[in-house]
Design a protein around this motif. Sequence first.
Motif, PDB file in Angstrom:
ATOM      1  N   ASP A 451       0.811  -1.218   0.000  1.00 64.29           N
ATOM      2  CA  ASP A 451       0.000   0.000   0.000  1.00 64.29           C
ATOM      3  C   ASP A 451       0.849   1.276   0.000  1.00 64.29           C
ATOM      4  O   ASP A 451       0.518   2.252  -0.673  1.00 64.29           O
ATOM      5  CB  ASP A 451      -0.971  -0.001   1.184  1.00 64.29           C
ATOM      6  CG  ASP A 451      -0.285  -0.362   2.506  1.00 64.29           C
ATOM      7  OD1 ASP A 451       0.950  -0.245   2.582  1.00 64.29           O
ATOM      8  OD2 ASP A 451      -0.994  -0.767   3.446  1.00 64.29           O
ATOM      9  N   TYR A 452       1.983   1.272   0.742  1.00 64.68           N
ATOM     10  CA  TYR A 452       2.800   2.489   0.802  1.00 64.68           C
ATOM     11  C   TYR A 452       3.466   2.794  -0.540  1.00 64.68           C
ATOM     12  O   TYR A 452       3.662   3.954  -0.902  1.00 64.68           O
ATOM     13  CB  TYR A 452       3.846   2.387   1.922  1.00 64.68           C
ATOM     14  CG  TYR A 452       4.903   1.327   1.721  1.00 64.68           C
ATOM     15  CD1 TYR A 452       6.114   1.625   1.092  1.00 64.68           C
ATOM     16  CD2 TYR A 452       4.686   0.020   2.147  1.00 64.68           C
ATOM     17  CE1 TYR A 452       7.079   0.651   0.907  1.00 64.68           C
ATOM     18  CE2 TYR A 452       5.648  -0.960   1.963  1.00 64.68           C
ATOM     19  CZ  TYR A 452       6.843  -0.646   1.342  1.00 64.68           C
ATOM     20  OH  TYR A 452       7.799  -1.615   1.144  1.00 64.68           O
ATOM     21  N   SER A 455       0.533   4.181  -2.869  1.00 64.16           N
ATOM     22  CA  SER A 455       0.109   5.551  -2.566  1.00 64.16           C
ATOM     23  C   SER A 455       1.179   6.577  -2.930  1.00 64.16           C
ATOM     24  O   SER A 455       0.871   7.733  -3.207  1.00 64.16           O
ATOM     25  CB  SER A 455      -0.255   5.680  -1.083  1.00 64.16           C
ATOM     26  OG  SER A 455       0.867   5.365  -0.282  1.00 64.16           O
ATOM     27  N   ASP A 528      -4.017  13.540  -1.009  1.00 63.26           N
ATOM     28  CA  ASP A 528      -3.628  13.047   0.321  1.00 63.26           C
ATOM     29  C   ASP A 528      -4.757  12.292   1.023  1.00 63.26           C
ATOM     30  O   ASP A 528      -4.506  11.232   1.622  1.00 63.26           O
ATOM     31  CB  ASP A 528      -3.132  14.211   1.190  1.00 63.26           C
ATOM     32  CG  ASP A 528      -1.759  14.718   0.732  1.00 63.26           C
ATOM     33  OD1 ASP A 528      -1.044  13.924   0.059  1.00 63.26           O
ATOM     34  OD2 ASP A 528      -1.417  15.875   1.003  1.00 63.26           O
ATOM     35  N   PRO A 529      -6.016  12.793   0.994  1.00 56.55           N
ATOM     36  CA  PRO A 529      -7.097  12.007   1.618  1.00 56.55           C
ATOM     37  C   PRO A 529      -7.250  10.624   0.990  1.00 56.55           C
ATOM     38  O   PRO A 529      -7.489   9.638   1.700  1.00 56.55           O
ATOM     39  CB  PRO A 529      -8.343  12.867   1.380  1.00 56.55           C
ATOM     40  CG  PRO A 529      -7.829  14.256   1.228  1.00 56.55           C
ATOM     41  CD  PRO A 529      -6.512  14.116   0.550  1.00 56.55           C
ATOM     42  N   ARG A 531      -4.841   8.926  -0.493  1.00 59.54           N
ATOM     43  CA  ARG A 531      -3.671   8.129  -0.107  1.00 59.54           C
ATOM     44  C   ARG A 531      -3.875   7.520   1.287  1.00 59.54           C
ATOM     45  O   ARG A 531      -3.490   6.374   1.543  1.00 59.54           O
ATOM     46  CB  ARG A 531      -2.411   8.994  -0.129  1.00 59.54           C
ATOM     47  CG  ARG A 531      -1.950   9.365  -1.533  1.00 59.54           C
ATOM     48  CD  ARG A 531      -0.575  10.036  -1.536  1.00 59.54           C
ATOM     49  NE  ARG A 531      -0.145  10.285  -2.909  1.00 59.54           N
ATOM     50  CZ  ARG A 531      -0.302  11.444  -3.546  1.00 59.54           C
ATOM     51  NH1 ARG A 531      -0.884  12.466  -2.906  1.00 59.54           N
ATOM     52  NH2 ARG A 531       0.101  11.600  -4.784  1.00 59.54           N
ATOM     53  N   ARG A 532      -4.510   8.289   2.167  1.00 63.39           N
ATOM     54  CA  ARG A 532      -4.772   7.757   3.507  1.00 63.39           C
ATOM     55  C   ARG A 532      -5.750   6.582   3.438  1.00 63.39           C
ATOM     56  O   ARG A 532      -5.604   5.596   4.177  1.00 63.39           O
ATOM     57  CB  ARG A 532      -5.302   8.872   4.415  1.00 63.39           C
ATOM     58  CG  ARG A 532      -4.213   9.850   4.881  1.00 63.39           C
ATOM     59  CD  ARG A 532      -4.692  10.738   6.002  1.00 63.39           C
ATOM     60  NE  ARG A 532      -5.634  11.760   5.537  1.00 63.39           N
ATOM     61  CZ  ARG A 532      -5.274  12.954   5.091  1.00 63.39           C
ATOM     62  NH1 ARG A 532      -3.987  13.278   5.025  1.00 63.39           N
ATOM     63  NH2 ARG A 532      -6.172  13.821   4.693  1.00 63.39           N
ATOM     64  N   LEU A 533      -6.735   6.676   2.543  1.00 61.56           N
ATOM     65  CA  LEU A 533      -7.694   5.578   2.370  1.00 61.56           C
ATOM     66  C   LEU A 533      -6.992   4.340   1.817  1.00 61.56           C
ATOM     67  O   LEU A 533      -7.316   3.212   2.195  1.00 61.56           O
ATOM     68  CB  LEU A 533      -8.834   6.003   1.447  1.00 61.56           C
ATOM     69  CG  LEU A 533      -9.846   6.994   2.022  1.00 61.56           C
ATOM     70  CD1 LEU A 533     -10.845   7.420   0.946  1.00 61.56           C
ATOM     71  CD2 LEU A 533     -10.585   6.394   3.206  1.00 61.56           C
ATOM     72  N   MET A 535      -3.874   3.510   2.307  1.00 62.36           N
ATOM     73  CA  MET A 535      -3.088   2.935   3.399  1.00 62.36           C
ATOM     74  C   MET A 535      -3.974   2.126   4.353  1.00 62.36           C
ATOM     75  O   MET A 535      -3.519   1.172   4.994  1.00 62.36           O
ATOM     76  CB  MET A 535      -2.371   4.046   4.184  1.00 62.36           C
ATOM     77  CG  MET A 535      -1.329   4.805   3.369  1.00 62.36           C
ATOM     78  SD  MET A 535       0.040   3.767   2.841  1.00 62.36           S
ATOM     79  CE  MET A 535       0.881   3.496   4.387  1.00 62.36           C
ATOM     80  N   LYS A 536      -5.277   2.501   4.421  1.00 67.49           N
ATOM     81  CA  LYS A 536      -6.218   1.762   5.283  1.00 67.49           C
ATOM     82  C   LYS A 536      -6.853   0.578   4.555  1.00 67.49           C
ATOM     83  O   LYS A 536      -7.720  -0.092   5.098  1.00 67.49           O
ATOM     84  CB  LYS A 536      -7.326   2.706   5.751  1.00 67.49           C
ATOM     85  CG  LYS A 536      -6.860   3.807   6.684  1.00 67.49           C
ATOM     86  CD  LYS A 536      -8.024   4.728   7.029  1.00 67.49           C
ATOM     87  CE  LYS A 536      -7.581   5.893   7.889  1.00 67.49           C
ATOM     88  NZ  LYS A 536      -8.708   6.830   8.141  1.00 67.49           N
TER      89      LYS A 536
END
Length: 581
Positions: A451-452, A455, A528-529, A531-533, A535-536
């Motif tokens: 995931d990292y 993203s 960015d929002p 990318r956070r999703l 990562m989750k």
Amino acid sequence: MTEAELAVADALSAPLDEVSLEDRIATFLIARGRLKEADLLRARRLQEESPNADFISLMVRLGLVSERDAAEALSEVLQMPLLSARDCPDAPPANVQLSIRFLKQYHVVPIGEDEQELHLLVAEPQDHYPLDAVRLAVGKPVTVRVGIRSEIDDLIERYYGSGRSAMGTIVENLSEDATRSEDDVEHLRDLASEAPVIRLVNLVIQRAVEARASDIHIEPFETRLKVRYRIDGVLEEVESPPANSTAAVISRIKIMAKLNIAERRLPQDGRIMLRVQGKELDLRVSTVPTSFGESVVMRILDRESVVLDFHTLGFTDEFLPQFMEVLSMPHGIMLVTGPTGSGKTTTLYTALSKINTADVKIITVEDPVEYQIEGVNQIQVKPQIGLDFSHALRSIVRQDPDIIMIGEMRDLETAKIAIQSALTGHLVLSTLHTNNAAGGITRLLDMGVEDYLLSSTVNGILGQRLVRRVEVGHRQAYAALPEVVQQFELERYTDQRPVQLYKPGPSELTPTGYLGRTTIMEFLRMTDPLRRLVMKHADMGVIEQAAREEGMRTMYEDGLVKALAGVTTLEEILRVTQQDG
């Protein structure tokens, strides 16, 4: 006026005694892009060897121009109306008796009469002999309409023969041996080399090109051989050869594609390069064994017809700037997603053509290389010798490219090398088989991409589909029903009141009213929002909803906007997106 238009105007306005009909026709065809200068010179040289041959017919026989192009040119230059056979009456004039042999020899057919004159459909109106002969035979003047030769021949059969089409006539000439499926390979090779079988296969390909088909499907069944053309994304069944000619027809195609005709148990892939209707075509041939023989699909690639232009593809002025902004980033990954045949590769080629400048090096890895682009190093993968996507990618990174295009991310190894390339300063373009843009993220995660890494490298994902475009000259506007407006919330997408939709109207060019295709699309830009999703490991629906809140317009919504603008129809959008409201 453009130079081409001026050349046509000068040629058409010049007196015939100053400029020959042949020159006027040639000027018209070249100016319209239907004939190349080199092909014209080739035809001139061949005419010198056969001085009695009609020049226009010679160009058609050589495949330098299509029958339709020649007919349109004659119609324009001679100022005679062009008529399609489907617009002719169902039966010939009852009181006109002409020799069928004469009609077939000169490609002339009577289509109507009144007290003053007889109406003729003619393939070669420049030849006055058959016109004078008919006028003397019927004792009244004739009016001429220009027709397409093959359509006239079919019309003569329909009016005076047994109702057979051109294909039916060829089938009648097949030898008895050619209608038996044999296991003897040499015998099959002989059958496939017979003139009627060659003409039969050529006719199937020629008609596909005339119908603007993208694929030809030849499918054997127990009692029939089915031929279907994919036209504007929709399969249409057409006239087929008899089932007992299956072995000969499929063997002929395999010989043309340089495939092993003795191998009928395994799938095979090949290609055919040929000239049809004045066009250089590349046919990608695929065969697979089925219960009743080999099923063959030929993908038709017309290198001359592809237009690498974003607006022509369906990119709108609101959509294009954000796409180009991501495309101009110096590194990262941009993906184009969609099912097979949704125009992904054409979009990537168009993107490459826009960023292909002298100061960047571009290398592509493709299977197959569909179109050549000047200045781009294109590699054709060859799995049979070990040159697959991942092996080719490892090699080209050492070639110091700035931009890399990967035909398709098929596996984790290819995806990892692409991500590594993006991390080391390369811009990577590729395709994925998913149904929408957000699905591209979940597909890569399912493949096993961390995931990292995902993203930090993916800049944007374009999802697209192809929908049929209505022919503008014959489209019909109508007021949308209030229930339809409410169901699809159409008032959100237009200021026009009452809300108008469009339906296709049939024309000479297309009986369906649809002509060509355009793209409906959605563009997910990685923020960015989002990318956070990622990562989750959020699911596709959550990612898509978040992208929509940030301003992404879905394919379905883009389709509704284009339906309201009259580019396509609401029914076509629903067919492709499978939305129910």
